[in-house]
Design an enzyme around this catalytic site. Structure first.
Site, PDB file in Angstrom:
ATOM      1  N   TYR A  51      61.648  42.225  92.788  1.00 18.33           N
ATOM      2  CA  TYR A  51      61.353  40.826  93.081  1.00 18.33           C
ATOM      3  C   TYR A  51      62.658  40.060  93.260  1.00 18.33           C
ATOM      4  CZ  TYR A  51      59.427  36.103  92.360  1.00 18.33           C
ATOM      5  OH  TYR A  51      59.064  34.792  92.501  1.00 18.33           O
ATOM      6  N   ASP A  65      66.657  25.001  90.070  1.00 21.57           N
ATOM      7  CA  ASP A  65      65.565  25.482  90.910  1.00 21.57           C
ATOM      8  C   ASP A  65      64.699  24.305  91.346  1.00 21.57           C
ATOM      9  OD1 ASP A  65      63.713  27.091  92.195  1.00 21.57           O
ATOM     10  OD2 ASP A  65      62.641  27.597  90.345  1.00 21.57           O
ATOM     11  N   ASP A  92      60.504  35.214  96.805  1.00 20.82           N
ATOM     12  CA  ASP A  92      60.043  33.851  96.552  1.00 20.82           C
ATOM     13  C   ASP A  92      60.506  32.967  97.709  1.00 20.82           C
ATOM     14  OD1 ASP A  92      59.618  31.280  95.611  1.00 20.82           O
ATOM     15  OD2 ASP A  92      60.685  31.564  93.718  1.00 20.82           O
ATOM     16  N   ASP A  94      59.511  29.760  98.051  1.00 22.48           N
ATOM     17  CA  ASP A  94      59.285  28.369  97.645  1.00 22.48           C
ATOM     18  C   ASP A  94      58.108  27.768  98.424  1.00 22.48           C
ATOM     19  OD1 ASP A  94      61.253  28.536  95.755  1.00 22.48           O
ATOM     20  OD2 ASP A  94      62.745  27.400  96.868  1.00 22.48           O
ATOM     21  N   HIS A 119      56.000  34.969  98.770  1.00 25.37           N
ATOM     22  CA  HIS A 119      54.981  34.032  98.299  1.00 25.37           C
ATOM     23  C   HIS A 119      55.389  32.602  98.616  1.00 25.37           C
ATOM     24  CE1 HIS A 119      57.035  32.761  94.535  1.00 25.37           C
ATOM     25  NE2 HIS A 119      57.269  34.029  94.274  1.00 25.37           N
ATOM     26  N   GLU A 121      54.209  28.503  97.788  1.00 26.06           N
ATOM     27  CA  GLU A 121      53.538  27.770  96.719  1.00 26.06           C
ATOM     28  C   GLU A 121      53.008  26.430  97.211  1.00 26.06           C
ATOM     29  OE1 GLU A 121      57.233  25.965  94.230  1.00 26.06           O
ATOM     30  OE2 GLU A 121      57.272  28.098  94.660  1.00 26.06           O
ATOM     31  N   CYS A 129      60.809  24.085  89.021  1.00 29.53           N
ATOM     32  CA  CYS A 129      60.498  25.337  88.350  1.00 29.53           C
ATOM     33  C   CYS A 129      59.052  25.298  87.873  1.00 29.53           C
ATOM     34  CB  CYS A 129      61.442  25.561  87.174  1.00 29.53           C
ATOM     35  SG  CYS A 129      60.973  26.945  86.118  1.00 29.53           S
ATOM     36  N   ARG A 164      50.902  31.119  96.010  1.00 24.79           N
ATOM     37  CA  ARG A 164      51.076  30.718  94.610  1.00 24.79           C
ATOM     38  C   ARG A 164      50.489  29.325  94.412  1.00 24.79           C
ATOM     39  NH1 ARG A 164      56.938  29.671  91.584  1.00 24.79           N
ATOM     40  NH2 ARG A 164      56.357  27.632  90.766  1.00 24.79           N
ATOM     41  N   GLU A 194      50.388  30.446  88.614  1.00 28.35           N
ATOM     42  CA  GLU A 194      51.556  30.092  87.818  1.00 28.35           C
ATOM     43  C   GLU A 194      51.166  29.349  86.547  1.00 28.35           C
ATOM     44  OE1 GLU A 194      54.259  30.876  86.857  1.00 28.35           O
ATOM     45  OE2 GLU A 194      55.858  29.973  88.054  1.00 28.35           O
ATOM     46  N   ASN A 216      52.889  36.196  86.336  1.00 28.01           N
ATOM     47  CA  ASN A 216      54.312  35.926  86.130  1.00 28.01           C
ATOM     48  C   ASN A 216      54.612  35.943  84.638  1.00 28.01           C
ATOM     49  OD1 ASN A 216      56.943  35.048  86.140  1.00 28.01           O
ATOM     50  ND2 ASN A 216      56.480  32.960  86.792  1.00 28.01           N
TER      51      ASN A 216
END
Length: 304
Positions: A51, A65, A92, A94, A119, A121, A129, A164, A194, A216
């Protein structure tokens, strides 16, 4: 040179392996790699995938983040990691780095970088985060547009697009479940829920959603650290450990630097270091020497 300068497994085969793993009934354990060498270690130990965390890419650049990294920065780190491992790499992405058209472009760039999947989100851009308070999510309809754009841009049908949702901590688990169903309708292959808190939360989500699910297990966050075997029993298809290797490395680096500062030498740290010989083993140093020898083991005859 097969498998030396780059992975011996093709990108297509890695993507097929990722999809097969998600459908296998055996949970796919996917630790985060903060650099390509860690990815090689993850493979050697026997994990199922690698990952690349957006939080880790940010931290590596000494940034929080909060959506400050660019698609170019993230894609290049993904390319570096995917190049050295035979395992599928999930990255990731975002919020897709902009509007739906940007999410579509993100898919094409990350496909070209050799990733097995990404992914996206449903947070508001710029994001936070996932285990911090104060997050906000876009309306479900906006995330559906983001996903449809991403799916429409995919050229390799085996490239995994994971959605996500951060809605559980904001709107509640029931709302997150409804979002997951809408995201599946929009074409998501995998759902990442998440910041669920307990095993019961994960069980509730699994019972309500038919799509493959990703958990996660990040440290110091909202979720209990649930063993992979338990998540597998619940019916989850994959689990990521996104920041673990960076946290381990930074803790060790800080402790070592402080000792050098206080003592003036690293001599007391040697038993806490990776030995040169082990580093060379991971780097396959001897195979490079063998390659050089094979290339240069000829003698030029005299000109007559």
């Amino acid at each position: 040179m097969t498998g030396l300068l780059a992975a011996s497994t093709s990108t297509s085969d890695k993507r097929k392996a990722f999809r097969a793993g998600l459908a296998s009934g055996r949970i796919q354990r996917i630790p985060g790699a903060f650099n390509p060498l860690v990815a090689r270690l993850i493979q050697e130990i026997g994990f199922d995938g690698v990952y690349v965390s957006g939080a880790v890419v940010s931290a590596d650049l000494a940034l929080p983040d909060i959506g400050l990294t660019t698609l170019t920065e993230v894609a290049e780190r993904g390319r570096q990691v995917a190049r050295v491992t035979d395992l599928p790499v999930l990255i990731d992405a975002d919020t897709g780095f902009g509007e739906p058209m940007s999410a579509a472009r993100t898919v094409t760039i990350l496909e070209d970088a050799g990733l097995a999947g990404l992914h996206l989100e449903d947070q508001v851009n710029p994001k936070r985060c996932g285990h911090l308070d104060g997050k906000a999510v876009v309306p479900a309809e906006e995330m559906v547009r983001r996903l449809r754009a991403a799916v429409s841009a995919r050229r390799d049908p085996d490239f995994v697009i994971c959605a996500r949702t951060d809605a559980a901590g904001i709107e509640g688990i029931d709302a997150a479940i409804e979002r997951a169903k809408a995201y599946t309708e929009a074409g998501a292959d995998l759902i990442f829920t998440e910041a669920l808190h307990t095993v019961a939360d994960f069980e509730k989500f699994r019972a309500a959603v038919d799509t493959p699910l990703l958990a996660n297990m990040t440290e110091f966050g909202k979720s209990e650290l649930i063993p992979a075997a338990t998540l597998e029993r619940v019916g989850y298809n994959a689990v990521i450990y996104p920041v673990t290797t960076l946290r381990l490395a930074m803790f060790a680096a800080e402790a070592g630097l402080r000792e050098i500062f206080d003592e003036g030498t690293q001599s007391g740290l040697l038993d806490r270091m990776q030995h040169r010989s082990r580093l060379y083993e991971l780097l396959r140093y001897e195979r490079y020497n063998e390659f050089d020898s094979d290339i240069f083991n000829f003698t030029l005859g005299r000109n007559q």
